[in-house]
Design an enzyme around this catalytic site. Structure first.
Site, PDB file in Angstrom:
ATOM      1  N   LYS A 184       0.848  -1.196   0.000  1.00  0.00           N
ATOM      2  CA  LYS A 184       0.000   0.000   0.000  1.00  0.00           C
ATOM      3  C   LYS A 184       0.878   1.238   0.000  1.00  0.00           C
ATOM      4  CE  LYS A 184      -1.805   2.548   3.241  1.00  0.00           C
ATOM      5  NZ  LYS A 184      -1.639   3.863   2.577  1.00  0.00           N
ATOM      6  N   SER A 238       5.782   7.241   9.816  1.00  0.00           N
ATOM      7  CA  SER A 238       6.009   7.974  11.065  1.00  0.00           C
ATOM      8  C   SER A 238       6.105   7.017  12.256  1.00  0.00           C
ATOM      9  CB  SER A 238       4.861   8.956  11.279  1.00  0.00           C
ATOM     10  OG  SER A 238       3.647   8.227  11.390  1.00  0.00           O
ATOM     11  N   ALA A 240       4.512   7.441  14.996  1.00  0.00           N
ATOM     12  CA  ALA A 240       3.147   7.247  15.528  1.00  0.00           C
ATOM     13  C   ALA A 240       2.459   6.088  14.805  1.00  0.00           C
ATOM     14  CB  ALA A 240       2.340   8.529  15.360  1.00  0.00           C
ATOM     15  N   GLU A 260      10.660   1.297   9.644  1.00  0.00           N
ATOM     16  CA  GLU A 260      11.572   2.420   9.366  1.00  0.00           C
ATOM     17  C   GLU A 260      10.804   3.688   9.697  1.00  0.00           C
ATOM     18  OE1 GLU A 260      14.616   2.265   8.572  1.00  0.00           O
ATOM     19  OE2 GLU A 260      14.823   0.176   7.974  1.00  0.00           O
ATOM     20  N   CYS A 294      13.377  11.436   6.056  1.00  0.00           N
ATOM     21  CA  CYS A 294      13.497  10.895   7.412  1.00  0.00           C
ATOM     22  C   CYS A 294      14.848  11.234   8.012  1.00  0.00           C
ATOM     23  CB  CYS A 294      13.288   9.391   7.381  1.00  0.00           C
ATOM     24  SG  CYS A 294      14.382   8.560   6.222  1.00  0.00           S
ATOM     25  N   GLU A 391       9.779  15.888  15.240  1.00  0.00           N
ATOM     26  CA  GLU A 391      10.164  15.775  13.833  1.00  0.00           C
ATOM     27  C   GLU A 391       9.264  16.731  13.048  1.00  0.00           C
ATOM     28  OE1 GLU A 391       8.997  12.278  11.497  1.00  0.00           O
ATOM     29  OE2 GLU A 391      10.968  12.284  10.572  1.00  0.00           O
TER      30      GLU A 391
HETATM   31  P1  NAD Z   1       2.636   8.136   7.914  1.00  0.00           P
HETATM   32  O1  NAD Z   1       3.063   7.324   9.076  1.00  0.00           O
HETATM   33  O2  NAD Z   1       1.535   9.119   8.114  1.00  0.00           O
HETATM   34  O3  NAD Z   1       2.145   7.186   6.727  1.00  0.00           O
HETATM   35  C1  NAD Z   1       2.993   6.224   6.162  1.00  0.00           C
HETATM   36  C2  NAD Z   1       2.173   5.121   5.536  1.00  0.00           C
HETATM   37  O4  NAD Z   1       1.504   4.401   6.578  1.00  0.00           O
HETATM   38  C3  NAD Z   1       1.057   5.625   4.616  1.00  0.00           C
HETATM   39  O5  NAD Z   1       0.941   4.736   3.534  1.00  0.00           O
HETATM   40  C4  NAD Z   1      -0.167   5.573   5.518  1.00  0.00           C
HETATM   41  O6  NAD Z   1      -1.379   5.470   4.808  1.00  0.00           O
HETATM   42  C5  NAD Z   1       0.110   4.335   6.347  1.00  0.00           C
HETATM   43  N1  NAD Z   1      -0.525   4.254   7.662  1.00  0.00           N
HETATM   44  C6  NAD Z   1      -0.787   5.258   8.527  1.00  0.00           C
HETATM   45  N2  NAD Z   1      -1.355   4.773   9.645  1.00  0.00           N
HETATM   46  C7  NAD Z   1      -1.445   3.430   9.492  1.00  0.00           C
HETATM   47  C8  NAD Z   1      -1.952   2.375  10.315  1.00  0.00           C
HETATM   48  N3  NAD Z   1      -2.465   2.593  11.523  1.00  0.00           N
HETATM   49  N4  NAD Z   1      -1.879   1.107   9.843  1.00  0.00           N
HETATM   50  C9  NAD Z   1      -1.328   0.849   8.632  1.00  0.00           C
HETATM   51  N5  NAD Z   1      -0.865   1.814   7.808  1.00  0.00           N
HETATM   52  C10 NAD Z   1      -0.909   3.088   8.235  1.00  0.00           C
HETATM   53  O7  NAD Z   1       3.945   8.818   7.330  1.00  0.00           O
HETATM   54  P2  NAD Z   1       4.074   9.815   6.110  1.00  0.00           P
HETATM   55  O8  NAD Z   1       3.553  11.150   6.540  1.00  0.00           O
HETATM   56  O9  NAD Z   1       3.536   9.193   4.876  1.00  0.00           O
HETATM   57  O10 NAD Z   1       5.670   9.873   5.919  1.00  0.00           O
HETATM   58  C11 NAD Z   1       6.497  10.649   6.694  1.00  0.00           C
HETATM   59  C12 NAD Z   1       7.101   9.846   7.823  1.00  0.00           C
HETATM   60  O11 NAD Z   1       7.807   8.733   7.300  1.00  0.00           O
HETATM   61  C13 NAD Z   1       8.128  10.636   8.615  1.00  0.00           C
HETATM   62  O12 NAD Z   1       7.967  10.394   9.977  1.00  0.00           O
HETATM   63  C14 NAD Z   1       9.463  10.081   8.109  1.00  0.00           C
HETATM   64  O13 NAD Z   1      10.537  10.238   9.012  1.00  0.00           O
HETATM   65  C15 NAD Z   1       9.113   8.666   7.883  1.00  0.00           C
HETATM   66  N6  NAD Z   1      10.061   8.029   6.964  1.00  0.00           N
HETATM   67  C16 NAD Z   1      11.005   7.198   7.485  1.00  0.00           C
HETATM   68  C17 NAD Z   1      11.978   6.614   6.650  1.00  0.00           C
HETATM   69  C18 NAD Z   1      13.044   5.726   7.224  1.00  0.00           C
HETATM   70  O14 NAD Z   1      13.777   5.109   6.439  1.00  0.00           O
HETATM   71  N7  NAD Z   1      13.195   5.618   8.523  1.00  0.00           N
HETATM   72  C19 NAD Z   1      11.949   6.894   5.273  1.00  0.00           C
HETATM   73  C20 NAD Z   1      10.969   7.751   4.780  1.00  0.00           C
HETATM   74  C21 NAD Z   1      10.016   8.312   5.643  1.00  0.00           C
END
Ligand code: NAD
Length: 488
Positions: A184, A238, A240, A260, A294, A391
């Site tokens: 997804k 994220s 969260a 991640e 990130c 962040e």
């Molecule tokens: P997000 O957590 O809001 O969403 C990420 C993905 O998770 C989306 O596809 C979203 O629809 C899905 N999602 C959200 N809640 C969910 C749940 N309860 N169950 C299953 N899926 C769920 O993050 P974002 O805003 O899309 O991306 C930014 C975040 O990603 C930042 O915190 C960034 O640091 C992190 N990030 C980390 C890395 C890494 O390698 N550590 C790389 C890129 C981004």
């Protein structure tokens, strides 16, 4: 041919990709807006739990009929290589579809993200016929083997900030290791991932080994992580959402997961560093993708004696940026992904401007269309400032000055995050000594940011995550081991 394109005339693959079919939306979708000008342009379909079920069943059937997990490994390698070649051939189309919805300028995508995605797939493809199991040292009355095998169907969930390369991080190792995938992408940037999957089938990957379901986290994402047919979850997003997924998996069944997550990475500059090079690397790390990375090195810790000289240079880089729509070939500075996220950045910046904190440049949204935010430098923050604790995921750099190494190490140690860190010094023994002490999954010395050395794993300490993407570790985490003892 110029890469600049008309955003109103770009065909998009709007639908879920299951087996070898594009399945159109049923029911209400999620309104999507272009970050570059705020205009609504499509609705993202939302896959129900039933559709996720269909995707998982399709993946299981494809594993059976194609025998993917037990093919001669070099056959998997060859098919994945063909896919990578097709990705390169279709780089412009992929780049345009990605640029339309995301914050990635089209001019950076062809040679950047798209090329890297193809490279990563090739990199992982090569493990298929090179990483085997082990012969265990047992006594001469028995033969002990550690066999490895794929999990089956891997569930992957990716964020919006680098949609194609994040999909590559998940699909490459999972498929090379013999699994099928239900992925997804983010509901804000899903279409380039659909195109990527379509190319895989065109390249000869058996249909059903990659299935892309679109939708939000609570509906579609949760249906993937909770599904009993998903044997392993690989998530990037994220902290969260990562915590919510962990809790969900604990409640609904035990399965391995790679998480991640977020970061708040420090960059530590000592007085003996090359200040021009350090300023350029630091500025790039918070300006690239407008800080929506990130590993953005968003906390500058600088030795007091060189602080003013370094900040002057960084401000110069920050003031030189020129915003532009992601569909213009010469755009370099990205918009923020959404109005909501831009407002959040501004709320954190505003709440941090207390006491003696000084905003040396930026500090607000940029004029004009789209969700652009001015590169912002907050000097004199302390460790409790919201801009240091949270962040921000935007082009905001905080500055803290230090006098001694120990003070720098204490400031670098964030209570929540431990994704990456940067060190700038010409003193090699100090660099190595401090590298050992920094609580982060990656440390860069006299440079900042990932290279194309995909062999270096990436992943976080603390609440920045569990497990690794990239590197041999990512491949191995997509296979499980089975111990075999044979009586002789
Ligand atoms: P997000 O957590 O809001 O969403 C990420 C993905 O998770 C989306 O596809 C979203 O629809 C899905 N999602 C959200 N809640 C969910 C749940 N309860 N169950 C299953 N899926 C769920 O993050 P974002 O805003 O899309 O991306 C930014 C975040 O990603 C930042 O915190 C960034 O640091 C992190 N990030 C980390 C890395 C890494 O390698 N550590 C790389 C890129 C981004």
């Amino acid at each position: 041919m110029s890469l600049t394109f008309d955003p109103d005339r770009l065909p998009l693959p709007i639908g879920h990709w299951i087996g070898d079919r594009l399945i159109p939306a049923s029911g209400e979708g999620l309104r999507m807006r272009r970050p570059s000008d705020g205009r609504a342009y499509a609705d993202c379909p939302v896959a129900s739990a039933d559709l996720v079920d269909e995707a998982v069943a399709t993946a299981q059937a494809a594993l059976k009929t194609s025998n993917w997990g037990n093919l001669r490994p070099r056959e998997r390698t060859n098919i994945l290589h063909r896919w990578a070649t097709l990705i390169e051939a279709e780089a412009e189309t992929l780049a345009k579809v990605e640029a339309l919805s995301s914050t990635r300028p089209v001019g950076q995508l062809v040679a950047g993200d798209v090329a890297v995605t193809a490279e990563q797939i090739r990199f992982f493809a090569e493990f298929a016929d090179k990483e085997g199991g082990d012969l265990a040292p047992t006594d001469d009355g028995s033969l002990g083997l550690v066999m490895t095998e794929p999990y089956g169907v891997v569930g992957a969930i990716t964020p919006w900030n680098f949609p194609l390369s994040m999909a590559g991080w998940k699909l490459g190792p999972a498929l090379a290791a013999g699994n099928a995938v239900v992925l997804k992408p983010s509901e804000m940037t899903p279409f380039s991932t659909v195109l990527l999957a379509q190319l895989a089938v065109k390249a000869g990957l058996p249909a059903g080994l990659i299935n892309i379901v679109l939708g939000d986290g609570p509906t579609t994402g949760a249906a993937i992580t909770r599904h009993p047919g998903i044997a392993k979850v690989s998530f990037t997003g994220s902290t969260a959402a990562g915590s919510a997924i962990m809790a969900d998996i604990a409640r609904t069944g035990v399965k391995p997961m790679t998480l991640e997550l977020g970061g708040k990475s420090p960059q530590i500059v000592f007085a003996d560093a090359d200040l021009d090079k350090a300023a350029a690397a630091i500025a790039t790390s918070v300006l690239s993708n407008a800080g929506q990375a990130c590993v953005a090195g968003s906390r500058l810790l600088v030795e007091r004696s060189v602080a003013d000289a370094l900040l002057e240079r960084i401000v110069g880089h920050m003031r030189a940026v020129r915003p532009g729509p992601t569909w213009n070939a010469d755009t370099r500075y990205s918009p923020i992904i959404s109005e909501r996220q831009r407002d959040r950045i501004h709320a954190i910046v505003s709440a941090s401007l207390t006491g003696s904190v000084e905003c040396l440049t930026g500090g607000g949204p940029m004029d004009g269309d789209g969700y652009f935010y001015a590169p912002t430098l907050l000097d004199g923050v302390d460790q409790t400032s919201p801009a240091v604790m949270e962040e921000i995921f935007g082009p905001v750099l905080t500055v803290q000055r230090f006098d001694a190494e120990e003070e720098a190490m204490a400031l670098a140690d964030h209570p929540t995050y431990g994704l990456a860190a940067g060190l700038y010094t010409r003193d090699l023994s100090r660099a190595l000594r401090l590298t050992r002490r920094l609580p982060a999954g990656t440390v860069w010395v006299n440079r900042y940011g990932r290279s194309r050395d995909h062999i270096l794993p990436t992943g976080g300490y603390k609440r920045s995550g569990i497990g690794k993407d990239l590197g041999r570790e990512a491949y191995l985490s997509n296979r499980r081991s089975k111990s075999v003892l044979i009586g002789l």
